[in-house]
Enzyme design. Structure first.
Site, short mmCIF file in Angstrom:
data_model
loop_
_atom_site.label_atom_id
_atom_site.label_comp_id
_atom_site.label_asym_id
_atom_site.label_seq_id
_atom_site.Cartn_x
_atom_site.Cartn_y
_atom_site.Cartn_z
N CYS A 199 7.10 47.16 -13.85
CA CYS A 199 6.89 45.82 -14.41
C CYS A 199 8.00 45.49 -15.40
O CYS A 199 8.26 46.26 -16.32
CB CYS A 199 5.53 45.77 -15.10
SG CYS A 199 5.27 44.24 -16.03
N LYS A 233 2.80 4.46 1.10
CA LYS A 233 3.31 5.00 2.36
C LYS A 233 3.06 6.50 2.32
O LYS A 233 3.69 7.23 1.57
CB LYS A 233 4.80 4.70 2.50
CG LYS A 233 5.39 5.20 3.79
CD LYS A 233 6.82 4.68 3.94
CE LYS A 233 7.54 5.20 5.16
NZ LYS A 233 7.23 6.54 5.60
N CYS A 282 -0.83 45.18 -20.21
CA CYS A 282 0.47 44.51 -20.06
C CYS A 282 0.42 43.24 -20.91
O CYS A 282 -0.38 42.35 -20.66
CB CYS A 282 0.76 44.15 -18.61
SG CYS A 282 2.25 43.14 -18.40
N TYR A 289 -6.20 9.26 6.65
CA TYR A 289 -6.31 7.93 6.05
C TYR A 289 -5.94 6.88 7.10
O TYR A 289 -4.86 6.95 7.69
CB TYR A 289 -5.35 7.82 4.85
CG TYR A 289 -5.89 8.52 3.63
CD1 TYR A 289 -6.64 7.84 2.69
CD2 TYR A 289 -5.66 9.88 3.44
CE1 TYR A 289 -7.15 8.47 1.58
CE2 TYR A 289 -6.17 10.53 2.33
CZ TYR A 289 -6.92 9.82 1.40
OH TYR A 289 -7.42 10.47 0.31
N CYS A 327 6.11 45.40 -19.11
CA CYS A 327 5.49 46.55 -19.78
C CYS A 327 5.91 47.89 -19.19
O CYS A 327 5.54 48.94 -19.70
CB CYS A 327 3.97 46.43 -19.74
SG CYS A 327 3.28 46.70 -18.09
N LYS A 345 11.00 2.64 0.02
CA LYS A 345 10.79 4.06 -0.28
C LYS A 345 11.17 4.41 -1.71
O LYS A 345 11.93 3.69 -2.37
CB LYS A 345 11.62 4.91 0.69
CG LYS A 345 11.28 4.60 2.16
CD LYS A 345 10.91 5.81 2.94
CE LYS A 345 12.07 6.62 3.42
NZ LYS A 345 11.66 7.72 4.28
N CYS A 391 1.72 44.25 -11.15
CA CYS A 391 1.87 45.18 -12.26
C CYS A 391 0.51 45.86 -12.42
O CYS A 391 -0.52 45.19 -12.44
CB CYS A 391 2.23 44.41 -13.53
SG CYS A 391 1.84 45.30 -15.04
N GLU A 450 0.85 -1.20 0.00
CA GLU A 450 0.00 0.00 0.00
C GLU A 450 0.87 1.24 0.00
O GLU A 450 2.06 1.16 0.31
CB GLU A 450 -0.93 -0.02 1.22
CG GLU A 450 -0.20 0.06 2.55
CD GLU A 450 -1.09 -0.37 3.72
OE1 GLU A 450 -1.38 -1.58 3.81
OE2 GLU A 450 -1.47 0.50 4.51
N ASP A 486 2.95 10.35 3.04
CA ASP A 486 3.95 11.26 3.58
C ASP A 486 3.25 12.34 4.40
O ASP A 486 3.13 13.48 3.98
CB ASP A 486 4.76 11.88 2.43
CG ASP A 486 6.03 12.52 2.94
OD1 ASP A 486 6.34 12.35 4.14
OD2 ASP A 486 6.70 13.20 2.15
S1 IVH Z 1 2.01 0.59 8.72
C1 IVH Z 1 4.29 -1.28 12.45
N1 IVH Z 1 1.14 1.79 6.63
O1 IVH Z 1 5.38 5.59 7.83
C2 IVH Z 1 4.15 -0.01 11.76
N2 IVH Z 1 2.66 2.99 8.01
O2 IVH Z 1 8.10 4.44 9.91
C3 IVH Z 1 2.84 0.06 11.07
N3 IVH Z 1 3.14 5.27 7.26
O3 IVH Z 1 5.37 6.99 10.68
C4 IVH Z 1 2.81 1.16 10.13
N4 IVH Z 1 1.84 5.20 5.49
O4 IVH Z 1 3.07 5.88 10.39
C5 IVH Z 1 1.93 1.90 7.70
N5 IVH Z 1 0.22 2.74 4.73
C6 IVH Z 1 1.02 2.83 5.80
C7 IVH Z 1 1.75 4.01 6.09
C8 IVH Z 1 2.56 4.05 7.22
C9 IVH Z 1 2.68 5.95 6.19
C10 IVH Z 1 4.07 5.85 8.25
C11 IVH Z 1 4.05 5.31 9.63
C12 IVH Z 1 5.42 5.70 10.16
C13 IVH Z 1 6.25 5.68 8.94
C14 IVH Z 1 7.15 4.47 8.92
#
Ligand code: IVH
Length: 671
Positions: free
Chosen positions: A412, A116, A434, A224, A415, A315, A428, A114, A118
């Site tokens: 500007c 990750k 312009c 989420y 112009c 990552k 401007c 899934e 940010d």
């Molecule tokens: S599972 C046992 N799933 O990424 C840890 N973490 O160090 C279970 N993060 O701050 C985490 N998206 O919170 C999981 N789909 C996702 C995630 C996710 C972002 C974060 C997590 C942690 C960092 C990983």
């Protein structure tokens, strides 16, 4: 009203408003008008004013934010919030898999993969199904209490849905800001002369860790969910994939991109596919989380001190790089705003060559103290224009030899008109006299998301403006074949095509037209809201500030821009001329095509294979029909995908028409 009646009604209203919030913010398919929604909220507010004890923590009225506190209190997590081992190398994922296969003594392992996210990791605790506390990750054991702030996020359920809920449950997920929300927030902040956030993640963190939750409430945050950390009084699902489905059932927003992967190869493929799609996602992700699906296998694999042995973050390449500012240029936008732009020594940032980055405004350049010749750290987020995060000091010798600080020009650069300061920005004053403002405005007018006039891109706009053929939007509709054939870039065919595209643009949907006008603060989303609310340009132009601010999602700032735009005689003249030249945008409820679904309501249940829910809804609406989330006597038709839910049973009971996805597509003429 006596107390008992008030309490009963308040309870009904909670459920009703929660349902509409979920439909609006999670499912993106509201079923009532904004006015009807506001009426429900007002009724509840009145009851809570009469009987304050009814303003319980799970009341939807608690989403507005409360008075500031002095500092965020600490809170212990129910379960330690673990971290993940992480790598950017697919080979490391193969080793991770090899280790696990050995421990679990299996040929292949079922994984889930899934995105990750940010953002900011958060723990939510629900007692008897009601949101009781929310905390940031902190050091993993103790975090900061952000309960009032989390309550303001509309995609967080204040009360879990469904039956057989655990008495106590702790959920982990990510609070984040979408790229569109981030862009919009930064725009608002620049406008007000406040500092901007470097990236969506900082913006989410800054918004969540506010002492005054009213500020959080005003920020476009989403939550989420991705993990049930612990549950008391109910068993946990046997696998992560079932867990995600359960979270969705409880009312959480669960991103749809996750996938079951039989074997690590699939998971690595998922990673590279998602890396490709990364720029087109609505929010920032920084990799993929790969986890063993089965809970029993997880238990057998066990933990290390701070991270589980059964999960890995794979990552993406980072999107930050260091490079040199070769020049600070000043760019003129379609609203006349002057934007300082860092021209950079080209550098590869996560696969894209970056040679310019926005510096937002003069205040931002001063705050970050960026000068010509400096080394800077730049960052690219999704499709957002790269930004300069910070200056990287270059040692004592270099620091001594720095250039003079940057200052905005007083005229500007295009112009020569005077430059005016308005809040934190410089403009401007030339308006459409312009050439740059005129060109940018025309390009926007004709762009794909606006009136979509093919053949009227940057080059041709430049040509038409430079030859004096167009000096406002109305002139576009006066262009003749002869005009075009006199220009070097046009031949018979291309002139004809452009004229045909201009002709076709006269009847584009109203929201596109409103967006095309380039009113400050009116993006596509706001344009859609305005079109739906006012129905015609004349009615929108006549709207008062009060009428505008009464619309859900329209604040005083946007209302001010709209009323300012239509209050300007020069703009009204161009709009009147366009209308005299046959520009009549189609009102939102009468799309150009036939309306075979007129008066029919569709309900979708189960998983569709070929369409997303949003696409299916769009098809129905384009053909004049409506979409509802519940089955009733007035439902025209139920479309059942795989694993349909209770709506299906109800439809059978009521003897309604039930279609498969294919039958639906055929009916809609899409097959
Ligand atoms: S599972 C046992 N799933 O990424 C840890 N973490 O160090 C279970 N993060 O701050 C985490 N998206 O919170 C999981 N789909 C996702 C995630 C996710 C972002 C974060 C997590 C942690 C960092 C990983």
């Amino acid at each position: 009203m006596d107390f008992d009646a008030a309490a009963r009604r308040a309870k009904e209203l909670h459920a009703e408003i929660d349902r509409h919030d979920h439909l609006y913010y999670v499912e993106d398919s509201p079923v009532i008008s904004d006015t009807a929604y506001d009426a429900l909220r007002q009724e509840l507010e009145r009851i809570e004013e009469l009987f304050p004890v009814l303003a319980t923590p799970d009341s939807p009225t608690m989403r507005v934010g409360a008075e500031p506190r002095s500092s965020l209190p600490g809170v212990d997590h129910l379960m330690p919030m673990l971290s993940l081992d992480s790598t950017t190398e697919p080979e490391a994922a193969l080793e991770f898999d090899a280790r696990l296969r050995k421990i679990l003594e299996k040929e292949t392992i079922q994984y889930t993969a899934e995105p990750k996210f940010d953002g900011l990791s958060v723990e939510l605790v629900f007692r008897d199904g009601v949101l009781a506390s929310a905390s940031t990750r902190g050091n993993g054991t103790t975090g900061e209490d952000v309960t009032p702030n989390l309550r303001t996020i509309k995609s967080v359920p204040l009360r879990l849905r469904g039956r057989g809920l655990p008495a106590l449950v702790s959920i982990r997920g990510e609070t984040l800001m979408t790229l569109a929300g981030f862009r919009e927030l930064n725009r608002r902040m620049t406008e007000r002369g406040e500092g901007v956030f470097a990236n969506p993640r900082n913006a989410a963190a800054g918004s969540l860790r506010q002492l005054d939750s009213r500020i959080t409430a005003s920020r476009p945050l989403a939550f989420y969910a991705y993990e049930i950390m612990t549950a008391e009084g109910a068993g946990l699902p046997a696998s992560h994939s079932e867990e995600l489905a359960l979270l969705g059932g409880w009312g959480f927003l669960v991103d749809a991109h996750w996938q079951k992967c039989p074997g690590i190869g699939e998971a690595i493929r998922f990673h590279s596919n998602l890396a490709e799609a990364r720029d087109s996602l609505p929010f920032e992700i920084d990799g993929v989380v790969i986890q063993v699906d089965s809970r029993r296998d997880r238990a057998a694999a066990g933990m290390k001190t701070r991270s589980p042995r059964w999960a890995l973050a794979l990552k993406f390449q980072p999107r930050r790089e260091i490079t040199t500012v070769e020049e600070i240029a000043v760019q003129v936008g379609r609203t006349g705003k002057l934007t300082p732009v860092a021209l950079l020594r080209p550098v590869d940032v996560g696969g894209v060559t970056v040679s310019r980055a926005t510096l937002h405004n003069a205040g931002e350049v001063a705050r970050k103290d960026i000068r010509r010749g400096d080394m800077v750290r730049i960052e690219r987020a999704g499709d957002v224009i790269p930004a300069v995060v910070e200056r990287v000091p270059s040692g004592p010798a270099g620091e001594k030899r720095r250039e003079k600080p940057f200052s905005m020009p007083s005229t500007c650069p295009v112009c020569g008109s005077a430059v005016e300061e308005e809040g934190a920005n410089h403009y401007c004053t030339g308006g459409i006299s312009c050439p740059m403002q005129l060109k940018r405005g025309m390009e926007h007018f004709a762009s794909r998301d606006a009136l979509d006039i093919e053949g009227l891109g940057e080059k041709n706009v430049e040509l038409l403006v430079d030859h004096g053929l167009i000096s406002d939007f109305a002139d576009l509709f006066r262009l003749t074949r002869e005009n075009l054939l006199g220009l070097e870039r046009f031949a018979d065919k291309s002139a004809e095509n452009l004229l045909a595209a201009i002709e076709a643009s006269k009847r584009k949907p109203l929201d596109k037209f409103i967006f095309a006008l380039g009113i400050r603060n009116v993006g596509e989303h706001v344009a859609r809201i305005l079109a739906a609310k006012f129905g015609s340009i004349d009615r929108l132009a006549a709207a008062t500030m009060d009428e505008l601010t009464a619309v859900r999602d329209i604040g005083p700032e946007v209302a001010g821009s709209v009323s300012g735009f239509f209050g300007e005689e020069r703009n009204m003249r161009v709009i009147r001329e366009m209308s005299a030249l046959g520009v009549v945008p189609a009102p939102p409820d009468s799309p150009a095509g036939p309306r075979p679904f007129e008066g029919r309501t569709f309900v979708f249940t189960g998983t569709l294979e070929k369409l997303t829910r949003a696409e299916a809804k769009r098809i129905v609406q384009d053909l004049g029909g409506g979409v509802s989330s519940s089955v009733g006597k007035n439902t025209g038709c139920v479309v059942a995908g795989a694993d349909p839910g209770s709506k299906y049973d109800k439809a059978v009971k009521l003897g309604l028409d039930i279609l498969t996805e294919d039958e639906f597509l055929r009916l809609a003429g899409r097959k």
